[in-house]
Design an enzyme around this catalytic site. Structure first.
Site, PDB file in Angstrom:
ATOM      1  CE1 TYR A  42      -4.363   0.833  -0.361  1.00  0.00           C
ATOM      2  CE2 TYR A  42      -4.301  -1.312   0.818  1.00  0.00           C
ATOM      3  CZ  TYR A  42      -4.970  -0.307   0.060  1.00  0.00           C
ATOM      4  OH  TYR A  42      -6.274  -0.482  -0.345  1.00  0.00           O
ATOM      5  CD  GLU A  44      -4.930   5.315   0.625  1.00  0.00           C
ATOM      6  OE1 GLU A  44      -5.862   4.567   0.388  1.00  0.00           O
ATOM      7  OE2 GLU A  44      -4.991   6.119   1.472  1.00  0.00           O
ATOM      8  CG  ASP A 191      -7.019   9.796 -25.015  1.00  0.00           C
ATOM      9  OD1 ASP A 191      -5.978   9.054 -25.099  1.00  0.00           O
ATOM     10  OD2 ASP A 191      -8.088   9.096 -24.490  1.00  0.00           O
ATOM     11  CB  THR A 217      -4.232   2.989 -22.175  1.00  0.00           C
ATOM     12  OG1 THR A 217      -4.109   3.282 -23.454  1.00  0.00           O
ATOM     13  CG2 THR A 217      -5.375   3.641 -21.653  1.00  0.00           C
ATOM     14  CE  LYS A 220      -6.191   1.301 -26.122  1.00  0.00           C
ATOM     15  NZ  LYS A 220      -6.555   2.224 -24.993  1.00  0.00           N
ATOM     16  NE  ARG A 226      -6.920  -4.027 -19.757  1.00  0.00           N
ATOM     17  CZ  ARG A 226      -7.140  -3.991 -20.936  1.00  0.00           C
ATOM     18  NH1 ARG A 226      -6.597  -5.161 -21.631  1.00  0.00           N
ATOM     19  NH2 ARG A 226      -8.040  -3.505 -21.699  1.00  0.00           N
TER      20      ARG A 226
END
Ligand code: DSN
Length: 390
Positions: A42, A44, A191, A217, A220, A226
């Site tokens: 974790y 954060e 984008d 992203t 691709k 991902r």
């Protein structure tokens, strides 16, 4: 059971010819990072400013991944900030809108029906509900009409213009978009999710001299996990001339605005794919993606298929299958039965609905990863003919 299903999926992926332009096959090292114990951590908060302890490794890791983003895209940390924490492109886009224009802001983007993306303000997407969107599209020739974009911008007075697409087979003219954005005092966001790998090696022009925000992203053409990257100008001027710290606003929107703990295993895998993108053979790979797409489109056209805009400049193409007496769904299903995987897709000015549109979308990133070249593209085109014309 899950293990068995994973094995089955591995076999399926090896067996098919995958022409989905937004999919790819990642390297063993990307998979190893994704499957690493970093998933247990974790973290954060931002690097070096976390809410948990035990971060000496993940802080270094996130810093290094961000450094790689600067190196891969050839940008300066003096001008741009980088966020690698978004869980996906959808979150990256939403965070960019909130961080730049705020909820209720006015945004001009390409419509999904003409090649944009759901998160570019489609009605069914939260983005369409939280902001005031107006959409531009393509002309009857399938090409973006920059004069129309300029007119829409002039009428609508957006605070942000979004360029970038998921089903547009031609080069985007970022310079023209910048000019339009300047004419109405809007920020510009690119984008580049689909074309990021092509931008890295400049087989597609780069948006970096022009856009204030760049989202992508990583799964691709970049051939990573991902995930997503947001790159934004550290400072821009607001509509009243005030200085806005864009990166800071976007960072705050990603966390704590939209997300909890970042997925450190995914961030590590993004780092691995960026290291791979720096190798000389990535340049060859990205060039080959485009060469393959051009060859596939040319051969399909030669065989009599209707390719929107008559070809492609990038990694994908759109085919209108209605002249064959088929719908996009029927064509996609037929191809799938024969081992070729595509996705059904609206074509510009489609009279059919998204679930069963008039077209299919085909692309070459995955087959190029499998070392296929122009010769194989000709064979695939002929196979498609056999399947669809029977
Ligand atoms: N990125 C989209 C695609 O092009 O497949 C899906 O959201």
């Amino acid at each position: 059971m899950i293990k068995r299903l994973i094995k089955k999926e591995i076999i399926r992926q090896k067996k098919v010819i995958n022409l989905i332009p937004s999919e790819n096959y990642v390297s063993k090292n990307v998979l190893a990072a994704l499957g690493s114990p970093l998933t247990n951590k974790y973290a954060e908060g931002r690097s070096h400013r976390r809410y948990y302890f035990g971060n000496e490794v993940v802080d270094r890791l996130e810093d290094e991944v961000k450094r790689l983003v600067y190196e891969v895209f050839k940008i300066s940390p003096k001008k741009y900030g980088v966020n690698v924490q978004s869980y996906s492109g959808s979150i990256a886009n939403l965070a960019s809108y909130v961080g730049s224009v705020g909820i209720g802001g006015r945004i001009l983007a390409m419509s999904l029906e003409h090649g944009g993306h759901l998160t570019h303000g489609h009605d069914v997407s939260m983005t369409g509900k939280l902001f005031k969107f107006k959409h531009y599209g393509v002309g009857r020739d399938g090409l973006i009409d920059y004069n129309e974009v300029a007119r829409s911008a002039c009428d609508f007075k957006p605070q942000l213009i979004v360029c970038g697409a998921t089903a547009y087979p031609r080069k985007l003219d970022f310079k023209k978009f910048r000019k339009i954005a300047n004419s109405v005092g809007a920020l510009l966001m690119a984008d580049i999710s689909h074309i990021a790998g092509l931008v890295v090696v400049r087989v597609h022009p780069s948006p970096f001299s022009y856009a204030d925000i760049i989202t992508t992203t990583t799964q691709k053409t970049l051939r990573g996990p991902r995930g997503a990257i947001i790159i934004s100008k550290l400072q821009v001027s607001g509509d009243r001339g005030q200085v806005i710290n864009l990166t800071d606003q976007i960072d705050k929107t990603v966390f704590p605005g939209l997300q909890g703990g970042p997925q450190m295993h995914t961030i590590a895998a993004i780092g691995v794919c960026l290291e791979e993108a720096l190798r000389p053979n990535f340049k060859k790979y990205a060039k080959q993606i485009v060469a393959n797409a051009k060859e596939l489109a040319t051969e399909l056209k030669r065989l009599g298929f209707k390719i929107i805009t008559g070809g492609t400049d990038n990694h994908l193409m759109l085919m209108d299958v209605t002249p064959l007496g088929l719908t996009g769904k029927q064509a996609g299903e037929r191809l799938e039965r024969a081992g070729i995987i595509v996705n059904k897709n609206m074509i510009p000015y489609d009279t059919r609905k998204p679930w069963d549109p008039s077209g299919i979308r085909l692309g070459t990133p995955a087959v190029t990863t499998q070392c296929m070249k122009e010769k194989e593209m000709v064979k695939i085109a002929r196979k498609i003919k056999k399947i669809l014309l029977k």
